[in-house]
Every structure is written in C-alpha cells, then in structure tokens.
Design an enzyme around this catalytic site. Structure first.
Site, PDB file in Angstrom:
ATOM      1  N   SER A 183      10.962 -11.504  14.027  1.00 23.90           N
ATOM      2  CA  SER A 183      12.142 -10.712  14.337  1.00 23.90           C
ATOM      3  C   SER A 183      12.340 -11.218  15.588  1.00 23.90           C
ATOM      4  O   SER A 183      11.890 -11.934  16.478  1.00 23.90           O
ATOM      5  CB  SER A 183      11.699  -9.339  14.652  1.00 23.90           C
ATOM      6  OG  SER A 183      12.256  -8.443  15.182  1.00 23.90           O
ATOM      7  N   TYR A 222       5.004  -3.845  19.152  1.00 24.41           N
ATOM      8  CA  TYR A 222       5.331  -4.313  17.932  1.00 24.41           C
ATOM      9  C   TYR A 222       5.954  -5.670  17.832  1.00 24.41           C
ATOM     10  O   TYR A 222       5.455  -6.758  17.010  1.00 24.41           O
ATOM     11  CB  TYR A 222       6.621  -3.413  17.467  1.00 24.41           C
ATOM     12  CG  TYR A 222       7.424  -4.083  16.301  1.00 24.41           C
ATOM     13  CD1 TYR A 222       6.823  -4.288  15.099  1.00 24.41           C
ATOM     14  CD2 TYR A 222       8.858  -4.623  16.318  1.00 24.41           C
ATOM     15  CE1 TYR A 222       7.534  -5.077  14.182  1.00 24.41           C
ATOM     16  CE2 TYR A 222       9.697  -5.237  15.475  1.00 24.41           C
ATOM     17  CZ  TYR A 222       9.117  -5.546  14.264  1.00 24.41           C
ATOM     18  OH  TYR A 222       9.758  -5.921  13.185  1.00 24.41           O
ATOM     19  N   LYS A 235       4.217  -9.577  16.396  1.00 22.41           N
ATOM     20  CA  LYS A 235       5.132 -10.893  15.687  1.00 22.41           C
ATOM     21  C   LYS A 235       4.822 -11.926  16.347  1.00 22.41           C
ATOM     22  O   LYS A 235       4.584 -13.155  15.888  1.00 22.41           O
ATOM     23  CB  LYS A 235       6.632 -10.494  15.744  1.00 22.41           C
ATOM     24  CG  LYS A 235       7.002  -9.288  14.918  1.00 22.41           C
ATOM     25  CD  LYS A 235       6.934  -9.590  13.482  1.00 22.41           C
ATOM     26  CE  LYS A 235       7.058  -8.460  12.361  1.00 22.41           C
ATOM     27  NZ  LYS A 235       6.654  -8.596  11.188  1.00 22.41           N
ATOM     28  N   PHE A 270       5.941  -9.723   3.985  1.00 18.87           N
ATOM     29  CA  PHE A 270       6.521  -8.616   4.837  1.00 18.87           C
ATOM     30  C   PHE A 270       6.075  -7.651   5.050  1.00 18.87           C
ATOM     31  O   PHE A 270       6.337  -6.642   5.907  1.00 18.87           O
ATOM     32  CB  PHE A 270       7.875  -7.841   3.851  1.00 18.87           C
ATOM     33  CG  PHE A 270       8.741  -8.963   3.321  1.00 18.87           C
ATOM     34  CD1 PHE A 270       9.919  -9.167   4.014  1.00 18.87           C
ATOM     35  CD2 PHE A 270       8.663  -9.255   1.892  1.00 18.87           C
ATOM     36  CE1 PHE A 270      10.946  -9.969   3.362  1.00 18.87           C
ATOM     37  CE2 PHE A 270       9.699 -10.166   1.535  1.00 18.87           C
ATOM     38  CZ  PHE A 270      11.027 -10.363   2.278  1.00 18.87           C
ATOM     39  N   ASP A 294      16.525  -1.080  25.889  1.00 17.79           N
ATOM     40  CA  ASP A 294      17.640  -1.509  24.922  1.00 17.79           C
ATOM     41  C   ASP A 294      18.195  -2.643  26.198  1.00 17.79           C
ATOM     42  O   ASP A 294      18.341  -2.813  27.236  1.00 17.79           O
ATOM     43  CB  ASP A 294      18.805  -0.509  24.817  1.00 17.79           C
ATOM     44  CG  ASP A 294      18.268   0.126  23.292  1.00 17.79           C
ATOM     45  OD1 ASP A 294      17.387  -0.287  22.799  1.00 17.79           O
ATOM     46  OD2 ASP A 294      19.085   0.980  23.108  1.00 17.79           O
ATOM     47  N   ASN A 352       0.737  -1.383   0.024  1.00 17.01           N
ATOM     48  CA  ASN A 352      -0.014  -0.057   0.038  1.00 17.01           C
ATOM     49  C   ASN A 352       0.903   1.411   0.100  1.00 17.01           C
ATOM     50  O   ASN A 352       0.383   2.342   0.273  1.00 17.01           O
ATOM     51  CB  ASN A 352      -0.949   0.139   1.093  1.00 17.01           C
ATOM     52  CG  ASN A 352      -0.249   0.047   2.480  1.00 17.01           C
ATOM     53  OD1 ASN A 352       1.057   0.042   2.427  1.00 17.01           O
ATOM     54  ND2 ASN A 352      -0.825  -0.028   3.704  1.00 17.01           N
ATOM     55  N   ARG A 374      18.981   4.024  26.098  1.00 16.16           N
ATOM     56  CA  ARG A 374      17.840   4.105  25.608  1.00 16.16           C
ATOM     57  C   ARG A 374      17.073   3.153  26.390  1.00 16.16           C
ATOM     58  O   ARG A 374      17.203   1.896  26.225  1.00 16.16           O
ATOM     59  CB  ARG A 374      17.704   3.859  24.101  1.00 16.16           C
ATOM     60  CG  ARG A 374      16.387   3.916  23.358  1.00 16.16           C
ATOM     61  CD  ARG A 374      16.676   3.692  21.805  1.00 16.16           C
ATOM     62  NE  ARG A 374      17.094   2.473  21.381  1.00 16.16           N
ATOM     63  CZ  ARG A 374      17.341   2.135  20.144  1.00 16.16           C
ATOM     64  NH1 ARG A 374      16.923   3.016  19.197  1.00 16.16           N
ATOM     65  NH2 ARG A 374      17.614   1.020  19.830  1.00 16.16           N
ATOM     66  N   PRO A 375      15.815   3.666  26.833  1.00 13.37           N
ATOM     67  CA  PRO A 375      14.975   2.476  27.712  1.00 13.37           C
ATOM     68  C   PRO A 375      14.563   1.376  26.689  1.00 13.37           C
ATOM     69  O   PRO A 375      14.184   1.470  25.724  1.00 13.37           O
ATOM     70  CB  PRO A 375      13.770   3.402  28.032  1.00 13.37           C
ATOM     71  CG  PRO A 375      14.089   4.910  27.790  1.00 13.37           C
ATOM     72  CD  PRO A 375      15.164   4.900  26.724  1.00 13.37           C
ATOM     73  N   ARG A 401      25.279  -6.412  18.924  1.00 18.05           N
ATOM     74  CA  ARG A 401      23.971  -6.867  18.129  1.00 18.05           C
ATOM     75  C   ARG A 401      24.530  -7.861  17.042  1.00 18.05           C
ATOM     76  O   ARG A 401      25.697  -7.636  16.596  1.00 18.05           O
ATOM     77  CB  ARG A 401      23.157  -5.751  17.373  1.00 18.05           C
ATOM     78  CG  ARG A 401      22.388  -4.705  18.675  1.00 18.05           C
ATOM     79  CD  ARG A 401      21.139  -5.419  19.066  1.00 18.05           C
ATOM     80  NE  ARG A 401      20.454  -4.640  19.926  1.00 18.05           N
ATOM     81  CZ  ARG A 401      20.857  -3.997  21.319  1.00 18.05           C
ATOM     82  NH1 ARG A 401      22.070  -4.856  21.824  1.00 18.05           N
ATOM     83  NH2 ARG A 401      20.165  -3.416  22.142  1.00 18.05           N
TER      84      ARG A 401
END
Ligand code: NAD
Ligand code: UD1
Length: 356
Positions: free
Chosen positions: A124, A148, A152, A80, A294, A32, A291-292, A230
């Site tokens: 993810s 989010y 998933k 996706f 993480d 879209n 960062r909160p 990571r």
C-alpha cells in the site's frame, strides 16, 4: 496455468479474478470470508462465464494450505488476504500483526514446502507515511504511521529477506494508491462493513440516501482548494496491473516494487463534483475538523510500472464514480449477507455471518 489467489473473494481480489480468468489463467481462491461474501465469486463466474475453485480456509491454517498445494499444481500466488482498516489496526494491533504478518509467514512456508516461489503481494502507498515530496517514487523513504501500514512494511522486508536467502524467489510488491470504482457490469464492487471510513464508499452511501451528508475532513490543507488530495485508481485498472505483474514474474527472478496509481492527484471536492456528475444528484457536504493522521497530498509516480510492466491506468475519475454508482444502485445492500469479523478486546478475531 493455476494461480492461487488469497483473499480472492474481497474487493480487489474479486476484480483481479475477473482479469485473470479473462486472460486465460485457472484460479484457486482461498479466503476465510472474514471480510467478504462467497457471492462475489458467483458473480465473478457470472461475468466471465468461467469457473474457479474456492477453498473457505484461513491462511493461518498450515494444514489447510498444505492440502491446497497438494491438490493443485500452483505456479504462482497473488496474495491479497489481510486486514486493511487503519483505525481498527490502532485499536487491535496484535490481531493485525497476527493476521497479516503471521498469515504471510504461513503462506510463504507452504509455498516453500511445495516449491512455489512466485508471489505478487498487495502492499500500500500507506507505507510512505507522510511523503517527503510528490509524486512519490518507489525509492522514496518509507515510514508507515499506523500498525496496518507497519504490517505492510514488515511483510515487504520479510519477502525481501526471503528472496535474498533463496534467489529463486520472484516477488512483486505492489503499492496501491487509492483504489475505487467497480466492475462496469455493476455485479461486483466494494462492500464495506458498517459506516464506510473511506471517501468514495461514504459519498456513495450519501448518494443512495443511507447517510445524510459527507463530512469533509479539513479545509486548510496545502492544496488547491484546501481539501486533501489523493491518487484515485479504478479497481479494474489495478486488477489489470496484477496480471501484468504476474506475467513479469513468470519470466524472471528477483524482487521488485511498483507503485500502482494514475500519477494524478484529485481533491475531496474534485471527487464530490465527479460523483455528482456521475450520479446526477447533489451530494450534501459540510466541513469538519481534519481527521487525525491524514496528510495533505499523495500521488504516485507510476513510471516504473509503465516502463517495466507495460501497465498504465486508463480510467478517469468520472468513470470511477459512474462505475461505483452503478454498483451501489444495483446493490444498495451490497452482497446482502453481512457481518464479517470483529476483534474482541483480547485481540482475538471472531468470524460470524448474519443473513439479512
Ligand atoms: P478486502 O477486505 O475486501 O479483501 C481481503 C480478503 O482477504 C477478504 O475477502 C477477507 O475475507 C480475506 N482474508 C482476510 N484475512 C484472511 C485470512 N487470514 N485467511 C484467508 N482470507 C483472509 O480488502 P481489499 O480492499 O480487497 O484489499 C486487498 C489487499 O489489498 C489487502 O491486503 C489490503 O491491505 C491491500 N490494500 C487495499 C487497499 C484498499 O484501499 N482497498 C489499499 C492498499 C492495499
Ligand atoms: C486511507 C488510509 C490508508 C489506506 C487507504 C485505502 C487513513 C489515514 N489512511 O487512505 O492507509 O491505504 O485509506 O483505502 O485512514 N475524507 C473526507 N471525508 C470522509 C472520508 C475521507 O473528507 O468521510 C477525505 C480524507 O481526509 C482524504 C480523502 O478524503 O483527504 C481520502 O480519504 P480515504 O478514502 O479515507 O483514503 P486515505 O485517507 O488516502
């Protein structure tokens, strides 16, 4: 053989379209364009010299999906399409559940109606939440820590239930670690909306001069240099993993989960060093608070994908940064036309486009 690619105009979808076309598949993209530009698909055609079909439609629109399945003899779906920003999902959870979960339900209903029972799904590593140990294996506990990630997890469970109810379904749940990089041509890449949240798009915009300096979130993590670690994976390696997963689906039934990562962890400072080398320029940095949300460290055990799919990531972090930099320098404004979706306070998604 025709493959439906939902969200195929997006970052990972467009790279996967290239790999699918190169492998000889015919592609139908439904998107879209809420977070992408049709230009990406023109570039896919340019890279491969092959054509593809595009439907600008929403996967929530059952009528549109029905027409796509009637007009095309589709053998499998690579799914996706979805929203992916963690922070946005915290502020607008209903929009995320609606688009990601209900969207996948509508897609599965259409697939069932038309007897298409093969799906590769974009999950993810975020489903692992704060991992109990590293490297992370597929059977380690899941526990997403944001809306989010929970979309998933819900979709993974829903597809599992569907497969149990009808054993003819064949599903691959691919849990991506941290996709970065771009196609080596510099023609397609990640085109974030506004100021990037993720590390490599942010560094890349510092390198091109759009942002002043990188803020490194935290320097007291339990890692070799105190910054977060990571598993960064080149998007072209990731795309190739989808072709391998598809090949597996075409020959068997069941539901399987695969980690797609390199199995190697790199810190924020490693990535800054790699990018400086790739771009040949210094990236100004400063340390700020964590960062909160993480976590210290996350990297995959990719052995199952190696064993069962015959897939292995081959590109290292320098190549990932070189390819990102090529894409960024050739396309400083991304795909030029911008403005994608925004979500109102009533959790309603509004799509709009603005040409620069
Ligand atoms: P992206 O936003 O670039 O691509 C998603 C595409 O889906 C976009 O082109 C968007 O326009 C489209 N879309 C969204 N909702 C739609 C709808 N209702 N109907 C039709 N099209 C719709 O994101 P990406 O980085 O390419 O991610 C692709 C998938 O992989 C997503 O499901 C994402 O959650 C998942 N994923 C991404 C990452 C990452 O770091 N990029 C990591 C893990 C998982
Ligand atoms: C984030 C998401 C994750 C998603 C993934 C996909 C969060 C909490 N997690 O993962 O759900 O699947 O993106 O791309 O948002 N960093 C900085 N400065 C920055 C940006 C990042 O120091 O400006 C650090 C982070 O603290 C982290 C590392 O860089 O240690 C990677 O961050 P990022 O690229 O945002 O990915 P994740 O946090 O792993």
């Amino acid at each position: 053989m025709k493959i439906l690619v939902t969200g195929g105009a997006g970052y990972i979808g467009s790279h996967t379209c290239v790999e699918l076309l190169n492998a000889g598949y015919e592609i139908i993209v439904v998107d879209n364009l809420s977070n992408s530009k049709q230009e990406s698909l023109k570039r896919v055609r340019q890279i491969t010299g092959k054509s593809l079909s595009f439907y600008k439609a929403d996967i929530l629109d059952s009528t549109a999906l029905n027409e796509i399945f009637i007009e095309n003899k589709i053998e499998a779906v690579i799914h996706f399409a979805g929203f992916k920003a963690v922070g946005e999902s915290v502020n607008f959870p209903l929009a995320y559940y609606h688009n990601n979960v209900t969207g996948t339900m509508r897609l599965c209903e259409a697939m069932t109606k038309h007897g298409v029972k093969r799906m590769v799904f974009s999950s993810s590593a975020t489903v692992y939440g704060n991992p109990v140990s590293v490297p992370i294996s597929e059977d380690d506990p899941v526990g997403a820590t944001n809306p989010y990630g929970r979309t998933k997890q819900i979709i993974e469970n829903m597809l599992g239930d569907l497969q149990v109810s009808d054993p003819e379904w064949n599903v691959a749940l691919l849990r991506y670690f941290n996709p970065i990089g771009a196609h080596e041509s510099g023609l397609i890449g990640e085109d974030p909306n506004g100021i990037p949240n993720n590390l490599i798009p942010y560094i890349s915009q510092v390198a091109i001069g759009k942002l002043n300096e990188l803020k490194v979130f935290g320097k007291d993590y339990q890692t070799k240099d105190g910054t977060g670690v990571r598993d960064y994976i080149h998007v072209v390696d990731l795309a190739a993993g989808h072709v391998k997963a598809l090949e597996k689906l075409l020959g068997s039934t069941g539901i399987q989960t695969y980690n797609l990562g390199t199995g190697k962890g790199h810190s924020v400072l490693d990535m800054v060093g790699a990018f400086e080398k790739a771009a040949g320029k210094k990236i100004p940095c400063c340390f700020v608070e964590r960062r909160p949300g993480d976590i210290d460290i996350s990297y995959a055990n990719p052995a199952k994908a190696q064993r069962e799919l015959g897939w292995r990531a081959s590109k290292g972090i320098i190549e990932m940064c070189e390819d990102t930099w090529r894409w960024q320098s050739y396309n400083p404004e991304g795909y030029i036309t911008h403005k994608l979706h925004y979500i109102t306070s009533a959790n309603t998604v509004v799509n709009y486009e603005e040409s620069l």
